[in-house]
Design a protein around this motif. Structure first.
Motif, PDB file in Angstrom:
ATOM      1  N   LYS A  81      11.948   1.469 -11.951  1.00  0.00           N
ATOM      2  CA  LYS A  81      12.211   2.403 -10.850  1.00  0.00           C
ATOM      3  C   LYS A  81      11.107   2.425  -9.802  1.00  0.00           C
ATOM      4  N   ARG A  82      10.373   1.315  -9.664  1.00  0.00           N
ATOM      5  CA  ARG A  82       9.312   1.243  -8.664  1.00  0.00           C
ATOM      6  C   ARG A  82       9.731   0.407  -7.462  1.00  0.00           C
ATOM      7  N   GLY A  83      10.922  -0.188  -7.486  1.00  0.00           N
ATOM      8  CA  GLY A  83      11.421  -0.930  -6.338  1.00  0.00           C
ATOM      9  C   GLY A  83      10.686  -2.236  -6.088  1.00  0.00           C
ATOM     10  N   ILE A  84      10.176  -2.843  -7.119  1.00  0.00           N
ATOM     11  CA  ILE A  84       9.448  -4.104  -6.974  1.00  0.00           C
ATOM     12  C   ILE A  84      10.432  -5.244  -7.232  1.00  0.00           C
ATOM     13  N   ALA A  85      10.448  -6.219  -6.336  1.00  0.00           N
ATOM     14  CA  ALA A  85      11.382  -7.344  -6.437  1.00  0.00           C
ATOM     15  C   ALA A  85      11.142  -8.134  -7.717  1.00  0.00           C
ATOM     16  N   GLN A  86      12.224  -8.561  -8.336  1.00  0.00           N
ATOM     17  CA  GLN A  86      12.147  -9.344  -9.570  1.00  0.00           C
ATOM     18  C   GLN A  86      11.306 -10.603  -9.373  1.00  0.00           C
ATOM     19  N   GLU A  87      11.377 -11.180  -8.203  1.00  0.00           N
ATOM     20  CA  GLU A  87      10.597 -12.387  -7.899  1.00  0.00           C
ATOM     21  C   GLU A  87       9.095 -12.129  -8.049  1.00  0.00           C
ATOM     22  N   ARG A  88       8.642 -10.970  -7.610  1.00  0.00           N
ATOM     23  CA  ARG A  88       7.212 -10.635  -7.730  1.00  0.00           C
ATOM     24  C   ARG A  88       6.820 -10.412  -9.185  1.00  0.00           C
ATOM     25  N   LEU A  89       7.732  -9.838  -9.973  1.00  0.00           N
ATOM     26  CA  LEU A  89       7.462  -9.653 -11.399  1.00  0.00           C
ATOM     27  C   LEU A  89       7.376 -11.003 -12.100  1.00  0.00           C
ATOM     28  N   ASP A  90       8.307 -11.913 -11.749  1.00  0.00           N
ATOM     29  CA  ASP A  90       8.283 -13.259 -12.323  1.00  0.00           C
ATOM     30  C   ASP A  90       6.987 -13.981 -11.967  1.00  0.00           C
ATOM     31  N   ARG A 111      -5.876  -8.611 -26.664  1.00  0.00           N
ATOM     32  CA  ARG A 111      -6.638  -7.775 -25.737  1.00  0.00           C
ATOM     33  C   ARG A 111      -6.853  -8.494 -24.407  1.00  0.00           C
ATOM     34  N   ALA A 112      -7.158  -9.784 -24.456  1.00  0.00           N
ATOM     35  CA  ALA A 112      -7.374 -10.560 -23.229  1.00  0.00           C
ATOM     36  C   ALA A 112      -6.080 -10.663 -22.419  1.00  0.00           C
ATOM     37  N   ILE A 113      -4.966 -10.837 -23.106  1.00  0.00           N
ATOM     38  CA  ILE A 113      -3.669 -10.908 -22.406  1.00  0.00           C
ATOM     39  C   ILE A 113      -3.380  -9.564 -21.736  1.00  0.00           C
ATOM     40  N   GLY A 114      -3.628  -8.468 -22.449  1.00  0.00           N
ATOM     41  CA  GLY A 114      -3.417  -7.137 -21.876  1.00  0.00           C
ATOM     42  C   GLY A 114      -4.257  -6.919 -20.622  1.00  0.00           C
ATOM     43  N   GLU A 115      -5.496  -7.390 -20.641  1.00  0.00           N
ATOM     44  CA  GLU A 115      -6.363  -7.251 -19.464  1.00  0.00           C
ATOM     45  C   GLU A 115      -5.835  -8.080 -18.296  1.00  0.00           C
ATOM     46  N   MET A 116      -5.312  -9.270 -18.585  1.00  0.00           N
ATOM     47  CA  MET A 116      -4.736 -10.105 -17.521  1.00  0.00           C
ATOM     48  C   MET A 116      -3.532  -9.414 -16.885  1.00  0.00           C
ATOM     49  N   VAL A 117      -2.689  -8.818 -17.725  1.00  0.00           N
ATOM     50  CA  VAL A 117      -1.512  -8.109 -17.213  1.00  0.00           C
ATOM     51  C   VAL A 117      -1.964  -6.905 -16.381  1.00  0.00           C
ATOM     52  N   MET A 118      -2.963  -6.182 -16.868  1.00  0.00           N
ATOM     53  CA  MET A 118      -3.460  -5.025 -16.116  1.00  0.00           C
ATOM     54  C   MET A 118      -4.016  -5.451 -14.756  1.00  0.00           C
ATOM     55  N   ASP A 119      -4.745  -6.553 -14.709  1.00  0.00           N
ATOM     56  CA  ASP A 119      -5.274  -7.050 -13.432  1.00  0.00           C
ATOM     57  C   ASP A 119      -4.144  -7.343 -12.458  1.00  0.00           C
ATOM     58  N   GLY A 120      -3.092  -7.995 -12.957  1.00  0.00           N
ATOM     59  CA  GLY A 120      -1.950  -8.309 -12.107  1.00  0.00           C
ATOM     60  C   GLY A 120      -1.229  -7.066 -11.619  1.00  0.00           C
ATOM     61  N   LEU A 121      -1.035  -6.101 -12.515  1.00  0.00           N
ATOM     62  CA  LEU A 121      -0.347  -4.870 -12.133  1.00  0.00           C
ATOM     63  C   LEU A 121      -1.187  -4.031 -11.168  1.00  0.00           C
ATOM     64  N   GLN A 123      -3.009  -5.065  -8.800  1.00  0.00           N
ATOM     65  CA  GLN A 123      -2.807  -5.614  -7.462  1.00  0.00           C
ATOM     66  C   GLN A 123      -1.380  -5.384  -6.962  1.00  0.00           C
ATOM     67  N   LEU A 124      -0.444  -5.229  -7.888  1.00  0.00           N
ATOM     68  CA  LEU A 124       0.964  -5.107  -7.525  1.00  0.00           C
ATOM     69  C   LEU A 124       1.387  -3.673  -7.212  1.00  0.00           C
ATOM     70  N   ASP A 125       1.031  -2.723  -8.113  1.00  0.00           N
ATOM     71  CA  ASP A 125       1.506  -1.348  -7.954  1.00  0.00           C
ATOM     72  C   ASP A 125       0.646  -0.418  -8.809  1.00  0.00           C
ATOM     73  N   ALA A 126       0.027   0.580  -8.181  1.00  0.00           N
ATOM     74  CA  ALA A 126      -0.886   1.484  -8.886  1.00  0.00           C
ATOM     75  C   ALA A 126      -0.178   2.289  -9.974  1.00  0.00           C
ATOM     76  N   VAL A 127       1.038   2.742  -9.719  1.00  0.00           N
ATOM     77  CA  VAL A 127       1.762   3.545 -10.718  1.00  0.00           C
ATOM     78  C   VAL A 127       2.107   2.684 -11.940  1.00  0.00           C
ATOM     79  N   ALA A 128       2.580   1.472 -11.703  1.00  0.00           N
ATOM     80  CA  ALA A 128       2.895   0.572 -12.814  1.00  0.00           C
ATOM     81  C   ALA A 128       1.633   0.239 -13.607  1.00  0.00           C
ATOM     82  N   TYR A 129       0.529   0.095 -12.905  1.00  0.00           N
ATOM     83  CA  TYR A 129      -0.762  -0.179 -13.547  1.00  0.00           C
ATOM     84  C   TYR A 129      -1.132   0.969 -14.488  1.00  0.00           C
ATOM     85  N   VAL A 152      -8.669   4.818 -10.722  1.00  0.00           N
ATOM     86  CA  VAL A 152      -7.822   3.969  -9.868  1.00  0.00           C
ATOM     87  C   VAL A 152      -7.934   4.430  -8.422  1.00  0.00           C
ATOM     88  N   ARG A 153      -7.894   5.724  -8.219  1.00  0.00           N
ATOM     89  CA  ARG A 153      -7.989   6.287  -6.866  1.00  0.00           C
ATOM     90  C   ARG A 153      -9.360   5.958  -6.248  1.00  0.00           C
TER      91      ARG A 153
END
Length: 158
Positions: A81-90, A111-121, A123-129, A152-153
Protein backbone atom coordinates in the motif's frame (compact mmCIF):
# COMPACT_ATOMS: atom_id res chain seq x y z
CA UNK A 1 8.06 -27.34 -16.68
CA UNK A 2 5.42 -28.80 -14.39
CA UNK A 3 1.95 -27.24 -14.59
CA UNK A 4 0.99 -25.56 -11.28
CA UNK A 5 -2.68 -26.43 -11.90
CA UNK A 6 -2.68 -30.13 -12.86
CA UNK A 7 1.00 -31.12 -12.21
CA UNK A 8 1.44 -32.38 -15.79
CA UNK A 9 5.14 -32.42 -16.74
CA UNK A 10 4.92 -30.90 -20.21
CA UNK A 11 4.14 -27.32 -21.16
CA UNK A 12 4.70 -25.30 -24.28
CA UNK A 13 6.36 -21.87 -24.32
CA UNK A 14 4.01 -19.39 -26.00
CA UNK A 15 6.01 -16.17 -25.50
CA UNK A 16 9.47 -15.19 -24.18
CA UNK A 17 10.79 -11.74 -23.46
CA UNK A 18 13.28 -10.07 -21.12
CA UNK A 19 12.03 -8.37 -17.98
CA UNK A 20 12.16 -4.58 -17.71
CA UNK A 21 15.57 -4.58 -16.02
CA UNK A 22 17.01 -7.34 -18.27
CA UNK A 23 17.86 -9.58 -15.30
CA UNK A 24 15.50 -12.40 -16.26
CA UNK A 25 13.50 -13.89 -19.08
CA UNK A 26 9.73 -14.03 -18.65
CA UNK A 27 8.10 -17.02 -20.33
CA UNK A 28 4.36 -17.51 -20.87
CA UNK A 29 3.60 -21.23 -20.95
CA UNK A 30 0.58 -23.37 -21.69
CA UNK A 31 0.03 -26.82 -20.19
CA UNK A 32 -0.33 -29.51 -22.83
CA UNK A 33 -2.75 -31.46 -20.63
CA UNK A 34 -5.23 -28.98 -19.12
CA UNK A 35 -4.53 -25.95 -21.34
CA UNK A 36 -3.93 -23.60 -18.39
CA UNK A 37 -1.51 -20.70 -18.94
CA UNK A 38 1.13 -19.62 -16.46
CA UNK A 39 4.28 -17.51 -16.29
CA UNK A 40 7.81 -18.55 -15.34
CA UNK A 41 10.98 -16.50 -14.92
CA UNK A 42 14.47 -17.64 -15.82
CA UNK A 43 17.36 -15.93 -14.01
CA UNK A 44 21.11 -16.34 -14.03
CA UNK A 45 22.50 -18.01 -10.95
CA UNK A 46 26.25 -17.62 -10.61
CA UNK A 47 26.72 -20.16 -7.83
CA UNK A 48 24.86 -22.05 -5.13
CA UNK A 49 24.84 -19.86 -2.06
CA UNK A 50 23.99 -20.98 1.46
CA UNK A 51 22.46 -18.56 3.97
CA UNK A 52 23.75 -18.88 7.53
CA UNK A 53 20.89 -18.32 9.96
CA UNK A 54 21.87 -17.51 13.52
CA UNK A 55 20.86 -20.22 15.94
CA UNK A 56 19.89 -17.80 18.67
CA UNK A 57 21.09 -18.59 22.14
CA UNK A 58 22.73 -21.97 22.55
CA UNK A 59 21.62 -23.60 19.30
CA UNK A 60 24.16 -23.76 16.47
CA UNK A 61 23.71 -21.72 13.31
CA UNK A 62 21.91 -23.50 10.49
CA UNK A 63 22.35 -23.23 6.75
CA UNK A 64 19.73 -23.15 4.03
CA UNK A 65 19.89 -22.45 0.30
CA UNK A 66 19.56 -18.82 -0.80
CA UNK A 67 15.98 -18.15 -1.90
CA UNK A 68 15.28 -14.97 -3.86
CA UNK A 69 11.54 -15.44 -3.24
CA UNK A 70 12.03 -14.80 0.50
CA UNK A 71 13.51 -11.38 -0.22
CA UNK A 72 10.73 -10.65 -2.72
CA UNK A 73 8.10 -11.57 -0.13
CA UNK A 74 9.68 -9.44 2.61
CA UNK A 75 10.01 -6.43 0.32
CA UNK A 76 6.42 -6.85 -0.89
CA UNK A 77 5.12 -6.91 2.69
CA UNK A 78 7.20 -3.87 3.69
CA UNK A 79 6.02 -1.85 0.68
CA UNK A 80 2.35 -2.91 0.75
CA UNK A 81 0.00 0.00 0.00
CA UNK A 82 2.92 2.38 -0.60
CA UNK A 83 2.28 2.84 -4.33
CA UNK A 84 5.74 1.70 -5.40
CA UNK A 85 5.95 0.27 -8.93
CA UNK A 86 6.63 -3.45 -9.15
CA UNK A 87 9.53 -2.70 -11.49
CA UNK A 88 11.32 -0.76 -8.72
CA UNK A 89 10.76 -3.62 -6.27
CA UNK A 90 12.18 -6.09 -8.81
CA UNK A 91 15.20 -3.83 -9.27
CA UNK A 92 15.75 -3.71 -5.51
CA UNK A 93 15.58 -7.49 -5.16
CA UNK A 94 17.81 -8.03 -8.21
CA UNK A 95 20.31 -5.55 -6.79
CA UNK A 96 20.45 -7.40 -3.47
CA UNK A 97 20.86 -10.72 -5.28
CA UNK A 98 23.71 -9.28 -7.40
CA UNK A 99 25.43 -7.97 -4.26
CA UNK A 100 25.24 -11.41 -2.68
CA UNK A 101 26.53 -13.18 -5.78
CA UNK A 102 29.40 -10.75 -6.31
CA UNK A 103 30.66 -11.21 -2.74
CA UNK A 104 32.41 -14.29 -4.11
CA UNK A 105 31.44 -16.36 -1.09
CA UNK A 106 29.53 -19.64 -1.02
CA UNK A 107 27.95 -18.69 2.31
CA UNK A 108 26.44 -15.41 3.48
CA UNK A 109 24.93 -14.52 6.84
CA UNK A 110 21.22 -13.78 6.95
CA UNK A 111 22.10 -10.63 8.90
CA UNK A 112 24.14 -9.31 5.95
CA UNK A 113 21.24 -9.95 3.56
CA UNK A 114 18.87 -8.11 5.91
CA UNK A 115 21.22 -5.11 5.98
CA UNK A 116 21.39 -5.08 2.17
CA UNK A 117 17.59 -5.09 1.97
CA UNK A 118 17.39 -2.31 4.56
CA UNK A 119 19.88 -0.20 2.57
CA UNK A 120 17.78 -0.63 -0.56
CA UNK A 121 14.52 0.16 1.21
CA UNK A 122 16.03 3.23 2.89
CA UNK A 123 16.70 4.70 -0.55
CA UNK A 124 13.32 3.61 -1.90
CA UNK A 125 10.77 4.53 0.79
CA UNK A 126 11.18 5.61 4.44
CA UNK A 127 7.94 3.97 5.63
CA UNK A 128 8.81 0.64 4.00
CA UNK A 129 12.28 0.91 5.52
CA UNK A 130 10.80 1.34 9.02
CA UNK A 131 8.30 -1.50 8.46
CA UNK A 132 11.07 -3.89 7.40
CA UNK A 133 13.32 -2.78 10.25
CA UNK A 134 10.54 -3.36 12.79
CA UNK A 135 10.45 -7.05 11.91
CA UNK A 136 14.13 -7.49 11.08
CA UNK A 137 15.32 -5.80 14.29
CA UNK A 138 12.45 -7.27 16.34
CA UNK A 139 10.87 -4.09 17.72
CA UNK A 140 8.94 -4.97 20.86
CA UNK A 141 7.70 -1.59 22.11
CA UNK A 142 6.38 1.63 20.64
CA UNK A 143 9.55 3.30 21.93
CA UNK A 144 11.59 1.13 19.52
CA UNK A 145 9.60 2.58 16.61
CA UNK A 146 9.99 6.13 17.91
CA UNK A 147 13.75 5.86 18.29
CA UNK A 148 14.25 4.25 14.90
CA UNK A 149 11.90 6.68 13.12
CA UNK A 150 13.74 9.55 14.80
CA UNK A 151 17.05 8.28 13.46
CA UNK A 152 15.54 8.00 9.97
CA UNK A 153 14.20 11.54 10.21
CA UNK A 154 17.59 12.86 11.44
CA UNK A 155 19.39 11.23 8.49
CA UNK A 156 16.81 12.58 6.00
CA UNK A 157 17.23 16.14 7.33
CA UNK A 158 21.03 16.13 7.10
Amino acid sequence: MRCPFCAHDDSQVKDSRPTEDNTAIRRRRQCESCGARFTTFERVQLRDIAVIKSGGGESPPRREPFDRAKIEQSVTIATRKRGIAQERLDQLVSGVQRQIETLGENEVEARAIGEMVMDGLRQLDAVAYIRFASVYRDFTEARDFEEFAGSVRDVAQS
